[in-house]
Design an enzyme around this catalytic site. Sequence first.
Site, PDB file in Angstrom:
ATOM      1  N   ALA A  40      -5.048  75.282  37.614  1.00 52.84           N
ATOM      2  CA  ALA A  40      -4.359  76.446  37.076  1.00 52.84           C
ATOM      3  C   ALA A  40      -3.152  76.096  36.174  1.00 52.84           C
ATOM      4  O   ALA A  40      -3.015  76.662  35.081  1.00 52.84           O
ATOM      5  CB  ALA A  40      -3.942  77.369  38.220  1.00 52.84           C
ATOM      6  N   GLU A  54      -9.918  72.717  52.431  1.00 54.41           N
ATOM      7  CA  GLU A  54      -9.255  73.961  52.858  1.00 54.41           C
ATOM      8  C   GLU A  54     -10.222  74.862  53.622  1.00 54.41           C
ATOM      9  O   GLU A  54      -9.878  75.448  54.654  1.00 54.41           O
ATOM     10  CB  GLU A  54      -8.666  74.665  51.631  1.00 54.41           C
ATOM     11  CG  GLU A  54      -7.420  73.932  51.131  1.00 54.41           C
ATOM     12  CD  GLU A  54      -6.929  74.332  49.744  1.00 54.41           C
ATOM     13  OE1 GLU A  54      -5.818  73.913  49.381  1.00 54.41           O
ATOM     14  OE2 GLU A  54      -7.647  75.031  49.022  1.00 54.41           O
ATOM     15  N   GLY A  87     -11.352  86.224  28.566  1.00 53.17           N
ATOM     16  CA  GLY A  87     -11.064  85.644  29.873  1.00 53.17           C
ATOM     17  C   GLY A  87      -9.639  85.929  30.290  1.00 53.17           C
ATOM     18  O   GLY A  87      -8.683  85.499  29.622  1.00 53.17           O
ATOM     19  N   GLY A 103      -8.262  84.912  33.092  1.00 56.06           N
ATOM     20  CA  GLY A 103      -7.909  83.980  34.166  1.00 56.06           C
ATOM     21  C   GLY A 103      -6.514  83.439  33.879  1.00 56.06           C
ATOM     22  O   GLY A 103      -5.727  84.044  33.135  1.00 56.06           O
ATOM     23  N   PHE A 104      -6.207  82.260  34.435  1.00 54.31           N
ATOM     24  CA  PHE A 104      -4.858  81.716  34.275  1.00 54.31           C
ATOM     25  C   PHE A 104      -4.510  81.444  32.818  1.00 54.31           C
ATOM     26  O   PHE A 104      -3.401  81.735  32.371  1.00 54.31           O
ATOM     27  CB  PHE A 104      -4.714  80.438  35.098  1.00 54.31           C
ATOM     28  CG  PHE A 104      -4.611  80.707  36.566  1.00 54.31           C
ATOM     29  CD1 PHE A 104      -3.428  81.162  37.115  1.00 54.31           C
ATOM     30  CD2 PHE A 104      -5.699  80.540  37.399  1.00 54.31           C
ATOM     31  CE1 PHE A 104      -3.320  81.435  38.469  1.00 54.31           C
ATOM     32  CE2 PHE A 104      -5.611  80.807  38.759  1.00 54.31           C
ATOM     33  CZ  PHE A 104      -4.415  81.250  39.294  1.00 54.31           C
ATOM     34  N   ASP A 149     -10.430  75.749  31.947  1.00 55.17           N
ATOM     35  CA  ASP A 149     -11.621  75.071  32.446  1.00 55.17           C
ATOM     36  C   ASP A 149     -12.777  75.084  31.451  1.00 55.17           C
ATOM     37  O   ASP A 149     -13.757  74.362  31.632  1.00 55.17           O
ATOM     38  CB  ASP A 149     -12.096  75.742  33.745  1.00 55.17           C
ATOM     39  CG  ASP A 149     -11.184  75.438  34.929  1.00 55.17           C
ATOM     40  OD1 ASP A 149     -10.203  74.693  34.742  1.00 55.17           O
ATOM     41  OD2 ASP A 149     -11.465  75.940  36.033  1.00 55.17           O
TER      42      ASP A 149
HETATM   43  C1  LIG Z   1     -11.943  78.101  45.050  1.00 56.22           C
HETATM   44  C2  LIG Z   1     -11.004  77.548  44.030  1.00 56.22           C
HETATM   45  C3  LIG Z   1      -9.749  77.100  44.418  1.00 56.22           C
HETATM   46  C4  LIG Z   1      -8.870  76.597  43.479  1.00 56.22           C
HETATM   47  N1  LIG Z   1      -7.641  76.187  43.888  1.00 56.22           N
HETATM   48  C5  LIG Z   1      -6.748  75.751  42.994  1.00 56.22           C
HETATM   49  C6  LIG Z   1      -5.417  75.377  43.389  1.00 56.22           C
HETATM   50  O1  LIG Z   1      -5.078  75.435  44.583  1.00 56.22           O
HETATM   51  N2  LIG Z   1      -4.563  74.959  42.428  1.00 56.22           N
HETATM   52  C7  LIG Z   1      -4.922  74.897  41.107  1.00 56.22           C
HETATM   53  O2  LIG Z   1      -4.096  74.553  40.281  1.00 56.22           O
HETATM   54  N3  LIG Z   1      -6.153  75.211  40.696  1.00 56.22           N
HETATM   55  C8  LIG Z   1      -7.073  75.649  41.605  1.00 56.22           C
HETATM   56  N4  LIG Z   1      -8.341  75.987  41.214  1.00 56.22           N
HETATM   57  C9  LIG Z   1      -8.706  75.816  39.796  1.00 56.22           C
HETATM   58  C10 LIG Z   1      -8.154  76.933  38.943  1.00 56.22           C
HETATM   59  O3  LIG Z   1      -8.394  78.182  39.566  1.00 56.22           O
HETATM   60  C11 LIG Z   1      -8.772  76.887  37.577  1.00 56.22           C
HETATM   61  O4  LIG Z   1      -8.500  75.633  37.008  1.00 56.22           O
HETATM   62  C12 LIG Z   1      -8.221  77.977  36.690  1.00 56.22           C
HETATM   63  O5  LIG Z   1      -8.580  79.234  37.204  1.00 56.22           O
HETATM   64  C13 LIG Z   1      -8.730  77.833  35.261  1.00 56.22           C
HETATM   65  O6  LIG Z   1      -8.215  78.896  34.509  1.00 56.22           O
HETATM   66  P1  LIG Z   1      -9.053  79.470  33.285  1.00 56.22           P
HETATM   67  O7  LIG Z   1      -8.187  80.487  32.642  1.00 56.22           O
HETATM   68  O8  LIG Z   1      -9.594  78.379  32.465  1.00 56.22           O
HETATM   69  O9  LIG Z   1     -10.347  80.157  33.961  1.00 56.22           O
HETATM   70  P2  LIG Z   1     -10.462  81.250  35.080  1.00 56.22           P
HETATM   71  O10 LIG Z   1      -9.182  81.436  35.788  1.00 56.22           O
HETATM   72  O11 LIG Z   1     -11.649  80.882  35.861  1.00 56.22           O
HETATM   73  O12 LIG Z   1     -10.750  82.585  34.259  1.00 56.22           O
HETATM   74  C14 LIG Z   1     -11.882  82.757  33.482  1.00 56.22           C
HETATM   75  C15 LIG Z   1     -12.035  84.237  33.185  1.00 56.22           C
HETATM   76  O13 LIG Z   1     -13.032  84.396  32.192  1.00 56.22           O
HETATM   77  C16 LIG Z   1     -13.853  85.490  32.514  1.00 56.22           C
HETATM   78  N5  LIG Z   1     -15.142  85.261  31.858  1.00 56.22           N
HETATM   79  C17 LIG Z   1     -15.985  84.222  32.046  1.00 56.22           C
HETATM   80  N6  LIG Z   1     -17.042  84.331  31.241  1.00 56.22           N
HETATM   81  C18 LIG Z   1     -16.884  85.471  30.528  1.00 56.22           C
HETATM   82  C19 LIG Z   1     -17.671  86.129  29.531  1.00 56.22           C
HETATM   83  N7  LIG Z   1     -18.831  85.631  29.112  1.00 56.22           N
HETATM   84  N8  LIG Z   1     -17.203  87.282  29.012  1.00 56.22           N
HETATM   85  C20 LIG Z   1     -16.026  87.808  29.437  1.00 56.22           C
HETATM   86  N9  LIG Z   1     -15.251  87.230  30.386  1.00 56.22           N
HETATM   87  C21 LIG Z   1     -15.678  86.075  30.913  1.00 56.22           C
HETATM   88  C22 LIG Z   1     -13.920  85.449  34.028  1.00 56.22           C
HETATM   89  O14 LIG Z   1     -14.291  86.716  34.570  1.00 56.22           O
HETATM   90  C23 LIG Z   1     -12.494  85.033  34.400  1.00 56.22           C
HETATM   91  O15 LIG Z   1     -11.655  86.153  34.597  1.00 56.22           O
HETATM   92  C24 LIG Z   1      -9.251  76.504  42.127  1.00 56.22           C
HETATM   93  C25 LIG Z   1     -10.517  76.953  41.722  1.00 56.22           C
HETATM   94  C26 LIG Z   1     -11.383  77.475  42.666  1.00 56.22           C
HETATM   95  C27 LIG Z   1     -12.739  77.974  42.231  1.00 56.22           C
END
Ligand SMILES: Cc1cc2nc3c(=O)[nH]c(=O)nc-3n(C[C@H](O)[C@H](O)[C@H](O)COP(=O)(O)OP(=O)(O)OC[C@H]3O[C@@H](n4cnc5c(N)ncnc54)[C@H](O)[C@@H]3O)c2cc1C
Length: 432
Positions: A315, A170, A10, A12-13, A299
């Site tokens: 994030a 939003e 992943g 993501g953030f 998340d």
């Molecule tokens: C529309 C929206 C608006 C948001 N606005 C805000 C905001 O304004 N402020 C804020 O703080 N937070 C915001 N959030 C929440 C924030 O984006 C998340 O809390 C944050 O992205 C979580 O980070 P993460 O690294 O856990 O997951 P993510 O950033 O979701 O990254 C997960 C990654 O894992 C990858 N992945 C998933 N499953 C697999 C798999 N099986 N194999 C390989 N790769 C995989 C995905 O492709 C992705 O790149 C928002 C969320 C959304 C949906």
Amino acid sequence: MSAHHAVVVGAGFGGLEAVHRLAGAPVRITLVDRRNHHLFQPLLYQAATASLAPSEIAWPIRHLFRRRPEVTTLLASVESIDKEARELHLDDGSTLGYDTLVLATGARHAYFGHDAWEPFAPGLKTLEDATTIRSRILLAFEEAERQSDERKRAALMTFVIVGAGPTGVELAGTIAELARATLPADFRRIDTREARIVLIEAGPRVLPAFAEDLSIYAKRSLERLGVEVVLGQPVSECSADGVVFGGKSLAAATIIWAAGVQSSPAAQWLDAPADRAGRLKVERDLTVPGHPEIFAIGDAAIVFRSDGRPVPGIAPAAKQEGVYVANVIRARLRGAPALPPFRYSHAGDLATIGKRRAVIDFGWIKLRGALAWWLWGFAHIYFLIGVRNRLSVALNWLWIYARDQRSARLITWRGGEVEGTAPFSRGDSDRS
Ligand SMILES: Cc1cc2nc3c(=O)[nH]c(=O)nc-3n(C[C@H](O)[C@H](O)[C@H](O)COP(=O)(O)OP(=O)(O)OC[C@H]3O[C@@H](n4cnc5c(N)ncnc54)[C@H](O)[C@@H]3O)c2cc1C
């Protein structure tokens, strides 16, 4: 090069931060993501409402680590984990071994057991979701322009957003501005200012995570933009005809789902304990119970603060967890004593209402209105990656601010399945 192999799933953030913070550590890293880009989800709603282009809020992962030879990027989807063999099973049938594993696979929106609603009410999590929603909104106006049946035209000009968390608020505010300020001059037969934007929330107020006075302010600001806010009414049906709530039907061609969270299936892969949203219950050092070599962050995981409240799905929390995990891995590789448990520090909650107002709840101080909007804008530009994107987003916002023009008004999808459906159950974040 070190034999120790850390696999981060992943980008993501959370995952990205962990890899950044491992720079210089004696570790070989494989970063696996099923998409080739890191996505700045906080501005996804702007891509869905034609304000920003997808390329302004996403970056190729491979490019981000081009100067880190110890980092290998793999475009692949993890399908299962053999925790005894310490191997990931990928979608192409191959396996990938690890010494340390960091699961940062995020979450998607959830339909509370009504997955059949998804084709009618897409949620917002990926770039494909955003471009699909953008197309649906713009197509609805196109079809309304050609529709002579008044009833059908009214349904085409009705936009329902389910869920009044920050994402719902939003979206509603920006769609209202799109209809009232950006589009009117482009159409001849319809007056886009007559569009109905209806925000439906099951709970008693919008922005439930914010202080009550900010919720009241946000609701009033939305109403000033022409959004109809319906509170205390759970949606009981979504279909091609529209929605049902509080026993009433509302005909609407466009429904957007901004409610509910379902984590990625990391807990299922490991057969580990999870909460109702599927988030893996990790120890206070963010490891999976019984498996100190596996971390779950962001998340995909749930961890509690010292006062018993869960760390929110936002994030900054995912990033802080990424930093912590990198520090634990570094300490272990040095043979240093275990670090104290993870401690989350909450900076505040932010949400915008259209292009001029925002609310910010820092806890110790609350801001609203134009000042909050400017602060929100600077904060988001600061967190974007790269000078070009910062400049381009800032310029776009200034243009929208001054001229109401949204340049990304492109229809790139015209029906069929919702694009970008993920192979795990869908869910938004806590923020939805
Ligand atoms: C529309 C929206 C608006 C948001 N606005 C805000 C905001 O304004 N402020 C804020 O703080 N937070 C915001 N959030 C929440 C924030 O984006 C998340 O809390 C944050 O992205 C979580 O980070 P993460 O690294 O856990 O997951 P993510 O950033 O979701 O990254 C997960 C990654 O894992 C990858 N992945 C998933 N499953 C697999 C798999 N099986 N194999 C390989 N790769 C995989 C995905 O492709 C992705 O790149 C928002 C969320 C959304 C949906």
